[in-house]
Scaffold this motif. Sequence first.
Motif, mmCIF file in Angstrom:
data_model
loop_
_atom_site.group_PDB
_atom_site.id
_atom_site.type_symbol
_atom_site.label_atom_id
_atom_site.label_comp_id
_atom_site.label_asym_id
_atom_site.label_seq_id
_atom_site.Cartn_x
_atom_site.Cartn_y
_atom_site.Cartn_z
ATOM 1 N N SER A 89 0.896 -1.095 -0.022
ATOM 2 C CA SER A 89 -0.102 -0.040 -0.002
ATOM 3 C C SER A 89 0.989 1.214 -0.002
ATOM 4 O O SER A 89 0.227 2.295 0.082
ATOM 5 C CB SER A 89 -0.911 0.159 1.059
ATOM 6 N N THR A 91 3.234 4.283 -2.035
ATOM 7 C CA THR A 91 3.162 4.492 -3.369
ATOM 8 C C THR A 91 4.662 4.098 -4.028
ATOM 9 O O THR A 91 5.652 3.797 -3.357
ATOM 10 C CB THR A 91 2.951 6.177 -3.531
ATOM 11 N N ASP A 130 2.761 8.553 -7.627
ATOM 12 C CA ASP A 130 1.823 8.586 -6.414
ATOM 13 C C ASP A 130 0.976 7.409 -6.307
ATOM 14 O O ASP A 130 -0.176 7.527 -5.562
ATOM 15 C CB ASP A 130 1.236 9.842 -6.310
ATOM 16 N N GLU A 132 -0.121 3.531 -5.798
ATOM 17 C CA GLU A 132 0.337 2.454 -4.682
ATOM 18 C C GLU A 132 0.891 1.459 -5.472
ATOM 19 O O GLU A 132 0.257 0.835 -6.713
ATOM 20 C CB GLU A 132 -0.967 2.087 -3.920
ATOM 21 N N LEU B 10 -1.209 13.620 -4.058
ATOM 22 C CA LEU B 10 -1.153 13.023 -2.790
ATOM 23 C C LEU B 10 -0.723 14.025 -1.657
ATOM 24 O O LEU B 10 -1.508 14.060 -0.528
ATOM 25 C CB LEU B 10 -0.235 11.992 -2.944
ATOM 26 N N ARG B 14 -3.012 15.098 1.673
ATOM 27 C CA ARG B 14 -2.659 14.881 3.036
ATOM 28 C C ARG B 14 -2.793 15.989 3.853
ATOM 29 O O ARG B 14 -3.316 15.912 4.888
ATOM 30 C CB ARG B 14 -1.175 14.299 3.072
ATOM 31 N N ARG B 287 -5.390 5.301 6.687
ATOM 32 C CA ARG B 287 -4.762 4.675 5.661
ATOM 33 C C ARG B 287 -5.412 5.005 4.327
ATOM 34 O O ARG B 287 -4.944 5.215 3.432
ATOM 35 C CB ARG B 287 -4.733 3.234 5.880
ATOM 36 N N LYS B 288 -6.689 4.734 4.357
ATOM 37 C CA LYS B 288 -7.451 5.244 3.235
ATOM 38 C C LYS B 288 -7.358 6.670 2.814
ATOM 39 O O LYS B 288 -7.219 6.898 1.503
ATOM 40 C CB LYS B 288 -8.967 5.043 3.266
ATOM 41 N N GLY B 291 -3.031 7.483 3.216
ATOM 42 C CA GLY B 291 -2.233 6.437 2.562
ATOM 43 C C GLY B 291 -1.341 6.071 3.565
ATOM 44 O O GLY B 291 -1.849 6.181 4.764
ATOM 45 N N ASN B 292 -0.308 5.145 3.343
ATOM 46 C CA ASN B 292 0.591 4.343 4.309
ATOM 47 C C ASN B 292 1.895 4.773 4.518
ATOM 48 O O ASN B 292 2.662 4.265 5.397
ATOM 49 C CB ASN B 292 0.599 2.981 3.708
ATOM 50 N N ASP B 293 2.251 6.187 4.161
ATOM 51 C CA ASP B 293 3.532 6.645 4.696
ATOM 52 C C ASP B 293 3.229 6.975 6.208
ATOM 53 O O ASP B 293 2.220 7.656 6.318
ATOM 54 C CB ASP B 293 3.825 7.938 4.036
#
Lengths: 251, 351
Positions: A89, A91, A130, A132, B10, B14, B287-288, B291-293
């Motif tokens: 998940s 990027t 960007d 995933e 992105l 964020r 997370r949705k 994201g997962n950073d």
Amino acid sequence: MISIRNISFSYIKNKKVLNDVSFDINDGECVVLLGPNGAGKSTLISLILKAHKPLSGTIHFDNLDIKKMNALEKAKYISYVPQLINGTSLTVRETVLLGRLPFYKIYPNKKDYELVENLLKEFNLIELKDKETNQISGGERQKVSVARGIIQDSKVIIFDEPTSNLDIKAQQDVINLIKNERNKNHKSFLISIHDLNQALAIGDKFVFLKEGEVFKVCNKDEIDESLIESVYNIKTKIINNNGGKYIIYEN
Amino acid sequence: MTRSINKMSLSTKRLVVLLIFSISTLLLFISSIFIGSSGMSFIDGLKALFGEGDRINVIIVQNIRLPRIFAAVIAGIALSISGVIMQTVSNNVMASPSTLGVSNAAVLGANIAIIVLGGGTIFSSGGFIDINNPYIVSLFAFGFAFLSILLVLGLGRIRRFNNATTVLIGVTFGTFCTGLTTLIQYFASDNVLSAAVYWSFGDLGRANYIEDLIMLVVTVIALIFFLVFSYRYNAMLLGEDSASTLGINLNAFRFISLLLASLLTAVVVSLVGIIGFIGLIVPQVMRKLVGNDHLPLIVGSSLMGASVLLFSDIIARVALNGLALPVGAVTSVIGAPAFILILLLGRRKSE
């Protein structure tokens, strides 16, 4: 230089997966690890990555015993390019940026971001940065994995079946990326691979594993039909053309 | 609005999400000060905040509402970041702050203190049940939670368990604690039993400034650790072999991460009881959204966790006009349908 000496290993008692394996990976050399499924290629790689401890034998990076190396020292020595089968998940850019992790103080700096940006452009991945990695194609994913391995700037890069599960175009792309990287830098590579023609296209030294033992270590010239038959139990015909060597599988 | 958010780059997305949750936390925090069942006016509340005006109002705002609001913020942050780390480190999206059995062990400890040791001889006043020795109970709850962490993680480290086995041991151990709790409750008298059951409802009203401070210290330490090593958590998403070649001593890092995450849960549960759902759902929603950073993920989860718990606590305080509901029940009753809705909407979008 990595020297692997007398390595033996077993997951279950009395059933050796590797038996007395020895060979060297010299500086700047591209060593290809060959052999049928179950020959011990993946196990050997995981021992070099220190995921398992060998039953006996030693692995040295230059003159350092890997048993005595800490994680950070090891990270500057080897990077690992796994098959990103399902993606994650994270990027594309986040994934490649992780290749710089051993160099962070705490967070990546401007130089890290620049290196990543340039490599993504070079690899034609910039449009996807960007996205995933579980949302892109298998070929793109593998390029991301290769980029992350390369940007780590380690002395040795280990590729685990870099072309498996890819379509033919993506396989070619990945092989070309690896070749380019070889021409640019004086790095050592260890590549496990199934396709013998791809192996011939990139390798300097070929280590054939069979049933956990080193069957033969040789250079390109020494590979012939009988060697392949005794390792893989298949009939082949080797053609020399324009200085290249090609293997045709026969029924 | 979701569509326009999805079109942004992105990093802009964020920033927007983090900004929205910062504002919502701030607004909910401020309104919490002035919302309650005492019927105090806004002006009286404002005066009381600065220690002026009616003495009762000052006590209500400064000694009842504020410590409770701080508790909501801190516990919201603690449970959410604990959930993020548990999920990432155990590589399991269903993991939550209590996956390693910490909450169950805390409840067992509290039950022993209340029922067996009589720390909970209760008195009834005006329909409220109270526990007359909350410190013994909290101490026991924390002690048991801490022992369970040592046991589960210690076993995992000594026997070199993988993640899945560690989680399995944790879940099994949690069930074992719940079984023991049931046995103890089975032989308890009605009075102590209701005190014990009451204790396990999450209730932010239990927290005073000292308890807030204890939670704050542990939360700040854990938050700093998680933020400093946020990129290592990213690396763990790549899998063990990759993470270990990126300069991470995996076993030690995993151990400390799980220890801190469990410790957060142990402290929160032993001081304010079980507040379910937040630690599971907030990280999932974040997370949705971002994201997962893990840097934006942890910051975002902190803000959203604080918002959700502040909001739930407002509902808990005003819903039944005068009788505060257990906030742990509110988070689940409101949160579960909301999350299912989010999943359904998300599914339609991706189709």
